[in-house]
Enzyme design. Structure first.
Site, short mmCIF file in Angstrom:
data_model
loop_
_atom_site.label_atom_id
_atom_site.label_comp_id
_atom_site.label_asym_id
_atom_site.label_seq_id
_atom_site.Cartn_x
_atom_site.Cartn_y
_atom_site.Cartn_z
N ASP A 1 -1.34 7.98 -0.03
CA ASP A 1 -0.58 7.78 0.50
C ASP A 1 0.15 8.83 1.97
O ASP A 1 -0.59 9.68 1.28
CB ASP A 1 0.96 7.22 -0.77
CG ASP A 1 1.93 6.72 0.02
OD1 ASP A 1 2.18 5.60 0.75
OD2 ASP A 1 3.20 7.54 -0.01
N GLU B 1 -3.78 6.86 4.09
CA GLU B 1 -2.92 5.89 4.89
C GLU B 1 -2.85 7.18 6.01
O GLU B 1 -1.82 7.85 5.61
CB GLU B 1 -1.77 5.52 4.22
CG GLU B 1 -0.47 4.88 4.31
CD GLU B 1 0.41 5.43 4.06
OE1 GLU B 1 1.23 4.38 5.25
OE2 GLU B 1 0.90 5.99 3.58
#
Length: 733
Positions: free
Chosen positions: A411, A464
C-alpha cells in the site's frame, strides 16, 4: 538473617532492578545455595521438590522488602529444579519459578538480531508456546533498547509489571523471559520503563500473533506450529500461475462488509464462513485471486485496516490465527490465490502501538518532518534503521511462509518513495543530495522484494504506486524496485474520467482512453478498479456512468469489456461485479438483494464471462505485458468514439479483435480493418440479452472482405451496438 542486599531487595520490590535474573531464583551465596523469590501479597512461600512435591524449605520474608522471600538451601551443593507453593489467605497453589530458567535466544539469533538481518525474526521475538528445560510455558521476547525495564503483564500476574521482569540481551536491545504455565489464548502486554524510570502506557506486542477483540488491546498468545496444511498441490504449481503470461483476475475484498449476518446483530462472517461462502462465490465468478484489504490487526474499523497496530496478527474480527489458515487452505483447495494488502508505509499513534515504544522514537523518526504523514495522521517508519527494516521485511516473509499467502499488495508506495509526499515547502527534509527521493525507503523495498522472491517460490508482490517512478516492476539488478506488478493508477483515472463524460462530449476526451497505451508496457501492470474508486463521495462505479439507468448499465458493461480486452491484469473491488448502486459502506453488507434485478444480474453474468474468456483465450493474457501482444487497428476515431485493436498470443494463437463503441448510437456496416482474412467469431458482446442488453450484434460471426480499411488489406463490416464492447476471434481452420 537476610540473604539479599537491601538495595537489590528494594529495587526488585519497586520494579526498577536492571537485572532481576541475577538476584531472583537459585544462586550461589557464600559457598551455599540461596533461593530468592518475589510474590506480592503472599503470606507464605515454600520450596518443593520438583518431582515429588516434598517440602524442601520455607522461605523467609525479607526485612527490607515485604514481598521478597529468601532462604538458604541446606545440604545442597548444586543447582536443582524446584517449585514454589504459595499461600495467600485461603488460597494455596503450586507454581514454577520463572527465574530458575535460562535464556532461550541462542548466540546465532542474538548475532542476527544485532546485525538487523534476521529473516525469520518472528521465530525469536513475540510469544512462543514451547517446552523449555522440560517445562511447558511461553517464551516472550521484545525489542526495546532504550527501556530501563521491560516486563510481561497479564491476568497470570495481576498485570503487575514487577512480577515478570525480563532479561536484557546485551547490545541487541532485546528483552526475554520464559514464563511457565502460559499457553495459547493468554492475553498479555509489555510494561516498560523509559530511560528516566517513568512508567509508559502498556504496549501490545509488536510481533504478537493474536489480539483481543476491540476495544480491548492486549496481545494474545497464539501457537504457530499446529496447522496441518492441505494445499501441497496448489503450492507445487502456483509459480506457473503467477507469471506474467498467465491470466490474473483479482477480486478485491473487505472481509468485514462483503456479507454480514443480519439476524445476528449485523455481524461480519467468520473465517470459516468466508472459507465456504466467499471461496465458492469467487470460484463461480472465475476470478483467479482474492485480494484481502489489510487483515493485520488494527484498532479503528474506519481505517479499513490501513492503520495497523499488530502487523503479525490476523485480525480477530473474523476468528483466530488458525481459522485464518483454514481460510487460506480453502482458497487453495479451490485453486484461488490469496493476496493481502500490506502496509509498511505508516502506522497509527495509538498508545498501545509502536509509537514511542520504549519512550523514544524507536520505529518512527524523531523529527516529524520525516516521521509523520499529514494525510493520515500517522507515523512513518524509520527506514534508515536496520532493526526497523528487519522488522518489516521479516513481516513480509512471515505472511508468505507461515500463512502460504500468494502475494503482497504493498500500500501507498508513492508515500514511501518521496520525502515530500503530500507535504508543503518547509515540512520535509531533503535527502543527503538535496533531493526528494527517500533513498532508505527505496533500499528497503528492493531488499524486501529480493528476500520475498528469493526465499518463497511462486509469490508475487504488487505496488500501489501512483507516480511515474521508473522501474517499479523491473528487477533490482537492473535498477528497479523488484516488484512483480504495479497498479496502473493512470489508466484507471484517465478511463474513469472519460466514462463519466456525457457521450456527446466524449470525442473531445478520446485521448483519455488511448493514452495508457503509450506506457502500457513500461511496467507489468494491473488495471485496478479498487475500493478507492467507490468511497469518499465518489459514488459507485455505476453511478459515475452518465445517462438514464439503462444507459448507465450499458456504459458500465462496455467499460468492463474495454478493461478486460485491454493489456494488463485485472482487479475489481467487490460489488462492482454486479453493479452495486450505492457507494461502499464498510459497516454494512453489499447489496446482494440487487441480484433480483435483471440489470445487476446481467452485469454479474458479464463479469463471469469476461473472466472465463480472459482465462480461456490465450491472446487475451499471454502477452499482457508485452508490446508484441497488442496492435492498434484505429485509435483515432474521435468523431465516432470508437476504439479498435487486436490482441495476440504466442506461437500463432488465434488473435482477438476488440471494438468499443462509446456512444449511444448503433453503428451498422461499420468497417474495421483486420490483420488476417477469414471468419471472425463474435465471442463476446456486452449488449447481449444475456447481460440485459439490447441483443444487437453480428449473428455470431463476420467474414472478412477484400476491402482495405484502417491500413489493412481486408476488413469486417460490423454492427456496433450502442454503448458496447465486442470481441471477435479469428476462426482457425
Amino acid at each position: 538473617m537476610t540473604y539479599i542486599s537491601r538495595r537489590d531487595a528494594q529495587s526488585i520490590q519497586n520494579g526498577v532492578h536492571s537485572d532481576p535474573f541475577s538476584v531472583l531464583g537459585l544462586h550461589e551465596w557464600k559457598d551455599k545455595l540461596v533461593i530468592r523469590a518475589f510474590f506480592p501479597g503472599a503470606g507464605k512461600v515454600e520450596v518443593l521438590n520438583h518431582e515429588t512435591g516434598e517440602l524442601i524449605t520455607a522461605l523467609i520474608r525479607d526485612e527490607s522488602a515485604q514481598d521478597i522471600f529468601t532462604n538458604i538451601i541446606e545440604n545442597a551443593t548444586e543447582r536443582f529444579p524446584y517449585k514454589f507453593r504459595i499461600t495467600m489467605g485461603d488460597h494455596v497453589w503450586v507454581t514454577e519459578d520463572t527465574y530458575r530458567f535460562g535464556p532461550v535466544i541462542g548466540e546465532l539469533d542474538e548475532y542476527l538480531l544485532g546485525e538487523g538481518t534476521h529473516h525469520e525474526l518472528w521465530k525469536v521475538l513475540g510469544a512462543h508456546v514451547m517446552t523449555h528445560e522440560g517445562v511447558a510455558g511461553t517464551h516472550f521476547a521484545v525489542w526495546a533498547p532504550n527501556a530501563r525495564r521491560a516486563s510481561v503483564v497479564g491476568n497470570f500476574n495481576g498485570w503487575d509489571g514487577r512480577r515478570h521482569q525480563m532479561r536484557q540481551r546485551g547490545a541487541t536491545g532485546v528483552w526475554e523471559i520464559f514464563i511457565p504455565g502460559i499457553d495459547d489464548g493468554e492475553p498479555y502486554k509489555y510494561e516498560l520503563l523509559n530511560r528516566q524510570g517513568n512508567l509508559l502506557p502498556l504496549k501490545a506486542d509488536p510481533v504478537g500473533f493474536g489480539s483481543e477483540h476491540a476495544p480491548r488491546t492486549a496481545s494474545i498468545v497464539r501457537r504457530l506450529d499446529c496447522h496441518e496444511w492441505k494445499d501441497a498441490g496448489w503450492m507445487s504449481k502456483r509459480e506457473l500461475l503467477s507469471r506474467i503470461d498467465q491470466p490474473i483476475s483479482i477480486y478485491e475484498v473487505h472481509l468485514g462488509s462483503w456479507k454480514r449476518v443480519q439476524d445476528e446483530g449485523n455481524r461480519p462472517l467468520s473465517y470459516h464462513e468466508l472459507a465456504r461462502d466467499l471461496v465458492r462465490y469467487v470460484k463461480d465468478m472465475g476470478f483467479t485471486h482474492i485480494e484481502l484489504m489489510p487483515i493485520s490487526e488494527f484498532p479503528f474499523d474506519g481505517s479499513w485496516g490501513y492503520q495497523p497496530v499488530g502487523l503479525f496478527a490476523p485480525t480477530i474480527r473474523h476468528g483466530t490465527l488458525e481459522e485464518f489458515r483454514d481460510f487460506i487452505d480453502a482458497c487453495h483447495e479451490a485453486e484461488i490465490g490469496v493476496l493481502i494488502d500490506w502496509v509498511p508505509g505508516h502506522f497509527p499513534e495509538d498508545v498501545h502501538g509502536l509509537g514511542k515504544f520504549d519512550g523514544t522514537a524507536l520505529y518512527e523518526h524523531e523529527d516529524r518532518r520525516e516521521g509523520f504523514h499529514p494525510d493520515w495522521n500517522t507515523l512513518v517508519y524509520n527506514y534508515g534503521r536496520k532493526e526497523v527494516t528487519n522488522f518489516l521485511s521479516a513481516n513480509a516473509l512471515y505472511w508468505l511462509k507461515e500463512f502460504h499467502v500468494d502475494g503482497l499488495r504493498v500500500d501507498a508506495v508513492a508515500s514511501m518513495l518521496y520525502r515530500d509526499y503530500s507535504r508543503k515547502e518547509g515540512e520535509w527534509i531533503p535527502n543527503k543530495d538535496g533531493g526528494r527521493e527517500n533513498y532508505e525507503a527505496i533500499d528497503f523495498l528492493r531488499n524486501m522484494n529480493e528476500m520475498a522472491y528469493g526465499e518463497v517460490n511462486g509469490i508475487m508482490t504488487v505496488a500501489e504506486e501512483s507516480t511515474a517512478f521508473p522501474g517499479v516492476s523491473a528487477p533490482t539488478n537492473y535498477g528497479g524496485l523488484g516488484f512483480g506488478y504495479k497498479w496502473n493508477m493512470g489508466w484507471m483515472n484517465d478511463t474513469l474520467r472519460y466514462m463519466s463524460q456525457d457521450p456527446v462530449h466524449r470525442k473531445y476526451h478520446h485521448h483519455n482512453m488511448t493514452f495508457g497505451l503509450h506506457y502500457a508496457f513500461s511496467e507489468n501492470f494491473i488495471l485496478p478498479l479498487s475500493h478507492d474508486e467507490v468511497v469518499h463521495g465518489k459514488g459507485s462505479l455505476l453511478n459515475r456512468m452518465p445517462g438514464y439507468p439503462a444507459d448507465q448499465f450499458a456504459n458500465l458493461r462496455a467499460y468492463y469489456g474495454f478493461m478486460w480486452g485491454h493489456p494488463g491484469k485485472k482487479l475489481l473491488f467487490m460489488g462492482g461485479e454486479f453493479a452495486q448502486g450505492q457507494e461502499w459502506n464498510h459497516n454494512q453488507s453489499l447489496d446482494w438483494h440487487l441480484l433480483g434485478h435483471d440489470f445487476q444480474r446481467g452485469v454479474q453474468s458479464l463479469v463471469r464471462d469476461l473472466n472465463r474468456i480472459y482465462h480461456d483465450v490465450p491472446a487475451l493474457h499471454q502477452l499482457d505485458t508485452r508490446p508484441e501482444g497488442f496492435e492498434w487497428i484505429n485509435s483515432n476515431a474521435h468523431a465516432d468514439s470508437v476504439f479498435s485493436w487486436v490482441r495476440k498470443g504466442k506461437n500463432g494463437e488465434a488473435p482477438v479483435l476488440v471494438v468499443s463503441n462509446m456512444t449511444p448510437v448503433e453503428r451498422q456496416h461499420y468497417r474495421v480493418g483486420v490483420p488476417e482474412a477469414g471468419r471472425w467469431l463474435e465471442i463476446l458482446n456486452t449488449d447481449s440479452s444475456l447481460y440485459a442488453g439490447g441483443g444487437r450484434g453480428n449473428l455470431g460471426a463476420s467474414q472478412t472482405e477484400e476491402i482495405a480499411s484502417d491500413g489493412r488489406d481486408v476488413s469486417l463490416s460490423l454492427t456496433l451496438p450502442p454503448l458496447s464492447t465486442l470481441y471477435f476471434q479469428l476462426e482457425r481452420v
